[in-house]
Design a protein around this motif. Sequence first.
Motif, PDB file in Angstrom:
ATOM      1  N   ASP A  30     -23.828 -23.391 -54.492  1.00  0.00           N
ATOM      2  CA  ASP A  30     -24.185 -24.043 -53.011  1.00  0.00           C
ATOM      3  C   ASP A  30     -24.577 -25.532 -53.453  1.00  0.00           C
ATOM      4  O   ASP A  30     -24.538 -26.042 -54.225  1.00  0.00           O
ATOM      5  N   VAL A  77     -26.443  -9.086 -47.370  1.00  0.00           N
ATOM      6  CA  VAL A  77     -27.072  -9.144 -48.628  1.00  0.00           C
ATOM      7  C   VAL A  77     -28.213  -8.758 -49.022  1.00  0.00           C
ATOM      8  O   VAL A  77     -28.508  -8.234 -50.068  1.00  0.00           O
ATOM      9  N   TRP A  92     -28.696 -17.525 -45.585  1.00  0.00           N
ATOM     10  CA  TRP A  92     -29.489 -16.248 -45.856  1.00  0.00           C
ATOM     11  C   TRP A  92     -30.673 -16.432 -45.040  1.00  0.00           C
ATOM     12  O   TRP A  92     -31.351 -17.194 -45.389  1.00  0.00           O
ATOM     13  N   SER A 124     -21.182 -15.905 -55.161  1.00  0.00           N
ATOM     14  CA  SER A 124     -21.487 -16.151 -53.582  1.00  0.00           C
ATOM     15  C   SER A 124     -21.389 -17.891 -53.773  1.00  0.00           C
ATOM     16  O   SER A 124     -21.917 -18.507 -54.434  1.00  0.00           O
ATOM     17  N   VAL A 133     -24.086 -18.131 -58.204  1.00  0.00           N
ATOM     18  CA  VAL A 133     -24.526 -18.447 -56.989  1.00  0.00           C
ATOM     19  C   VAL A 133     -24.051 -20.273 -56.779  1.00  0.00           C
ATOM     20  O   VAL A 133     -24.535 -20.946 -57.675  1.00  0.00           O
ATOM     21  N   ASP A 148     -17.926 -10.720 -53.843  1.00  0.00           N
ATOM     22  CA  ASP A 148     -18.256 -12.004 -53.311  1.00  0.00           C
ATOM     23  C   ASP A 148     -18.958 -11.799 -52.159  1.00  0.00           C
ATOM     24  O   ASP A 148     -18.552 -11.412 -50.850  1.00  0.00           O
ATOM     25  N   VAL A 149     -20.286 -12.366 -52.104  1.00  0.00           N
ATOM     26  CA  VAL A 149     -21.153 -12.147 -51.046  1.00  0.00           C
ATOM     27  C   VAL A 149     -20.998 -13.317 -50.142  1.00  0.00           C
ATOM     28  O   VAL A 149     -21.071 -14.560 -50.557  1.00  0.00           O
ATOM     29  N   GLY A 150     -20.816 -13.117 -48.764  1.00  0.00           N
ATOM     30  CA  GLY A 150     -20.597 -14.206 -47.889  1.00  0.00           C
ATOM     31  C   GLY A 150     -19.208 -14.750 -47.844  1.00  0.00           C
ATOM     32  O   GLY A 150     -19.115 -16.095 -47.897  1.00  0.00           O
ATOM     33  N   THR A 151     -18.249 -13.747 -48.019  1.00  0.00           N
ATOM     34  CA  THR A 151     -16.984 -13.940 -48.245  1.00  0.00           C
ATOM     35  C   THR A 151     -16.082 -15.047 -47.341  1.00  0.00           C
ATOM     36  O   THR A 151     -14.970 -15.480 -47.701  1.00  0.00           O
ATOM     37  N   SER A 203     -23.124 -19.764 -49.499  1.00  0.00           N
ATOM     38  CA  SER A 203     -23.694 -18.721 -48.302  1.00  0.00           C
ATOM     39  C   SER A 203     -25.165 -18.719 -48.421  1.00  0.00           C
ATOM     40  O   SER A 203     -25.861 -18.329 -47.593  1.00  0.00           O
ATOM     41  N   ASP A 216     -19.472  -9.615 -45.792  1.00  0.00           N
ATOM     42  CA  ASP A 216     -19.803 -10.716 -44.952  1.00  0.00           C
ATOM     43  C   ASP A 216     -20.334 -10.088 -43.765  1.00  0.00           C
ATOM     44  O   ASP A 216     -20.157  -8.923 -43.410  1.00  0.00           O
TER      45      ASP A 216
END
Length: 202
Positions: free
Chosen positions: A153, A107, A129, A122, A151, A55-58, A125, A80
């Motif tokens: 968003d 990331v 970036w 993600s 992703v 999980d990117v940007g958790t 997040s 994160d």
Amino acid sequence: MHTNGQFPAANMPELFQGRGTRAYDRIARWLLRGLYTRIAEDVADVAPDNGTVLDVGTGPGVLVAEIARRRADLRITGVDLSADMVAAAQRNLGPFGARAAARVGDVTDLPFPDDSFDLIVSSFSLHHWDDPDGAVPELARVLKPGGRLAVYDFERAPFDMLVSAARSRSLLTGRPARRDLIRTGVPVFPRCARHVMTAAPA
């Protein structure tokens, strides 16, 4: 701050430290719970048995916790930029033991070996970036052959930058990129975009 013509927001570390971390932790665990539940259900449906998930940007690890509640067989790691957020995530993930963890990382320079994860997710997040173009090679590097990047968003987040970067480097070419809209369960933004890319098979 970068301005990409779609969503003029970049990483703002001052919002995710100290008091900001505590406020965001409360918001994520209560006001945004429905959103993370929705995404966790997606992950639970597609992650392979005994798979690995990043999980990117958790943030405070709420999504990691929701996934862990649904799939005890998965090993899930959140990453994160903010050490304060990672500390909050580690507290929230304590009940899940070694199968759910969080660590500090960027990331564009992920602290994992090649081919580490079956699925990368993600949530909200991407629009923070600073370098979406530079993130693509790293995401592709740590994704296993045939693995999936999903992703989530706002609709105006810079998804097209991910597509362009992947195309220019011949990365994440397993299947055509797919984007759709899903319900979030959050009244203030009832829909979000889900963008899926897939690594080429071995």
